[in-house]
Design an enzyme around this catalytic site. Structure first.
Site, PDB file in Angstrom:
ATOM      1  N   GLN A 313      -4.622  -0.057   6.428  1.00  0.00           N
ATOM      2  CA  GLN A 313      -3.239  -0.119   5.965  1.00  0.00           C
ATOM      3  C   GLN A 313      -2.979  -1.440   5.232  1.00  0.00           C
ATOM      4  O   GLN A 313      -2.268  -1.482   4.230  1.00  0.00           O
ATOM      5  CB  GLN A 313      -2.274   0.019   7.155  1.00  0.00           C
ATOM      6  CG  GLN A 313      -0.821  -0.246   6.837  1.00  0.00           C
ATOM      7  CD  GLN A 313      -0.223   0.752   5.848  1.00  0.00           C
ATOM      8  OE1 GLN A 313      -0.693   1.879   5.734  1.00  0.00           O
ATOM      9  NE2 GLN A 313       0.808   0.329   5.132  1.00  0.00           N
ATOM     10  N   GLU A 314      -3.599  -2.509   5.709  1.00  0.00           N
ATOM     11  CA  GLU A 314      -3.381  -3.827   5.121  1.00  0.00           C
ATOM     12  C   GLU A 314      -4.144  -4.003   3.803  1.00  0.00           C
ATOM     13  O   GLU A 314      -3.586  -4.469   2.813  1.00  0.00           O
ATOM     14  CB  GLU A 314      -3.807  -4.923   6.109  1.00  0.00           C
ATOM     15  CG  GLU A 314      -2.885  -5.085   7.296  1.00  0.00           C
ATOM     16  CD  GLU A 314      -1.571  -5.761   6.928  1.00  0.00           C
ATOM     17  OE1 GLU A 314      -1.372  -6.111   5.749  1.00  0.00           O
ATOM     18  OE2 GLU A 314      -0.720  -5.929   7.827  1.00  0.00           O
TER      19      GLU A 314
END
Length: 513
Positions: A313-314
């Protein structure tokens, strides 16, 4: 001896023989209630289905919505839980009828035919039935087109989906479909994804979960309204267990525990992004194997797959990722955050993963103890994204609006309000992009679900391949045995022929003499 005396003697003899016969049998009438039987045995036997929702073996052992509920129900009865998972629907209800299980807890809907034979408990969530197909395959505009061009439709035999098709067939008598016995919904959905089957019907929650690992599965038509899902028991005059089941679900509903469990297992599946899911599954194949050892090394108390989902996600597992706001690396750490966890080089993947895991752990420790242990991680992830102070603002806002600040389902509804002036001007820490935090947490949950499902699929494929290899080996062994037996038989026949020839020669020699 008169006739009456003979009659009395005969009756006495019969009575004596009957007493002797019964005394030789150890037959006794069991007048215990069902609850007493379960408590005397010390075990509640629960039949279920082996899938991502009801019951499966996770990294920390058995898990699943029905497993957790059944565990708590068994505890309330003061007994141990014995889950008896079935891989197909066909074995569940016969097991209940035979008395092999006490309850069925498998995410099954209440249907008319099931009501006639069994006793459902309270409904604890709702699903709709949906017709699905593979993306790229032609989509039927209505049910009259279902068998167009010889399209193949299959559902699980004796399932609620089979009953739905039977009902639909009254309006479309020419419709043809297949009922598969030794299979389950997940297997048929995978056949659709693989292009082996054109259409099948499944429940909306099951479809949403399997789309995380087979995104090519697409909904064509909604076939029913929402239908109640419940546990099932045998029909009986004995209410001892059934009454406690009603009470159990009533308490779980009133306390909010039931809503929290449902949020845990399928609260994140409302939205689905085909392109993103496809890209993530490709990354699992191509990128994750390189970083998996580091996620496992620094996961500590976390499931390494959750840490991997957070990292994707990052940064999409890009160790050199840099954002315009200055965060960078696999875990996209800010400079102050990196310093707080001892990371000197944010672009070093090992340092970044270690630092990100440590920072997440710090956030987790700050989440109030009033929050359920299962949900603390969602608050920690939200804090990782927007900061602990803003997350606490969302909790306070939830309480002010009459919600439960300890329920992630309630708090996540208020997170987007932190970006609205009428609300953030009244909070302690002011404006925050709470809508991004909500998307952030739910994306991580979906990525995590995809990794778990992907691993299960791989394990099943390996098991099936090993089973095929074993079957092939057994076939080869049988053929070798048959061949050896055939060779032995040929050798015996040759020896017998040689003996016959020898006897014939002797006979001929004797005849010449």
């Amino acid at each position: 001896m008169n006739a009456n005396a003979v009659k009395r003697s005969y009756q006495l003899l019969i009575s004596t023989l009957l007493v002797l016969f019964l005394s030789g049998c150890e037959w006794t009438y069991d007048d215990r209630t069902e609850l007493e039987k379960i408590r005397d045995s010390g075990v509640l036997r629960v039949g279920t289905l082996n899938n991502q929702l009801s019951y499966y073996i996770g990294p920390d052992g058995p898990t699943g919505l029905d497993f957790e509920l059944a565990s708590q129900f068994a505890q309330s009865l003061g007994v141990k839980l014995e889950m008896q998972p079935a891989y197909t629907l066909s074995g569940l209800f016969p097991a209940l009828e035979r008395g092999d299980v006490d309850i069925i807890a498998a995410g099954l809907t209440i249907t008319k035919s099931r009501l006639e034979r069994f006793r459902p408990g309270p409904s604890y969530y709702y699903v709709s039935q949906q017709l699905v197909y593979k993306k790229g395959h032609w989509r039927p505009r209505n049910l009259s087109e279902l068998n167009k061009d010889g399209a193949r439709v299959a559902v699980v035999e004796d399932s609620s989906h089979s009953l739905t098709l039977q009902s639909i067939q009254r309006e479309y008598p020419d419709m043809i479909w297949e009922s598969e016995k030794d299979t389950d919904d997940d297997e048929l959905l995978k056949q659709v994804a693989d292009g082996q089957l054109d259409f099948t019907i499944a429940d909306s929650v099951d479809i949403a979960l399997i789309q995380r690992i087979h995104p090519e599965i697409t909904v064509a038509l909604e076939l029913t309204e929402d239908e109640p899902v419940a546990w099932f028991m045998k029909k009986s005059q004995d209410d001892s267990v059934y009454a406690l089941m009603i009470e159990f679900f009533g308490k779980k509903t009133q306390s909010g525990e039931l809503a929290a469990l449902e949020e845990k297992y399928f609260g994140h599946i409302d939205s689905f992004d085909y392109v993103d899911t496809r890209a993530f599954l490709r990354a699992i194949d191509n990128k994750l194997p390189q970083w998996e050892p580091l996620f496992k090394k620094y996961a500590d108390q976390f499931d390494w797959r959750l840490l991997a989902a957070l990292s994707y996600q990052e940064s999409h597992w890009n160790p050199k990722a840099v954002s315009p706001t200055g965060v960078r690396g696999m875990m996209m750490l800010t400079l102050p955050t990196a310093k707080s966890v001892g990371v000197k080089n944010r672009l070093d993947p090992e340092q970044s993963i270690r630092g990100g895991a440590e920072y997440l752990h710090k956030m987790l420790l700050r989440v109030p103890d009033s929050v359920n242990e299962n949900e603390k991680i969602w608050y920690a992830l939200a804090s990782y994204n927007i900061g602990f102070g803003h997350m606490m603002d969302a909790r306070r806002l939830t309480k002010a609006q009459g919600g439960n600040p300890d329920s992630w389902a309630d708090v996540k509804q208020r997170l987007p309000l932190l970006a609205k002036r009428q609300y953030h001007t009244q909070t302690r820490y002011g404006y925050a992009r709470g809508y991004e935090a909500l998307s952030y947490v739910e994306n991580i949950r979906r990525y995590y679900q995809s990794i778990v499902g992907y691993e299960q699929d791989q394990a099943q494929a390996i098991a099936a391949e090993q089973a095929d290899d074993l079957e092939g080996l057994q076939t080869i062994n049988v053929e070798m045995v048959e061949e050896e037996e055939g060779e032995g038989q040929s050798d015996a026949e040759d020896a017998e022929n040689q003996t016959d020839e020898s006897i014939s020669a002797d006979e001929a020699s004797t005849a010449k003499s």
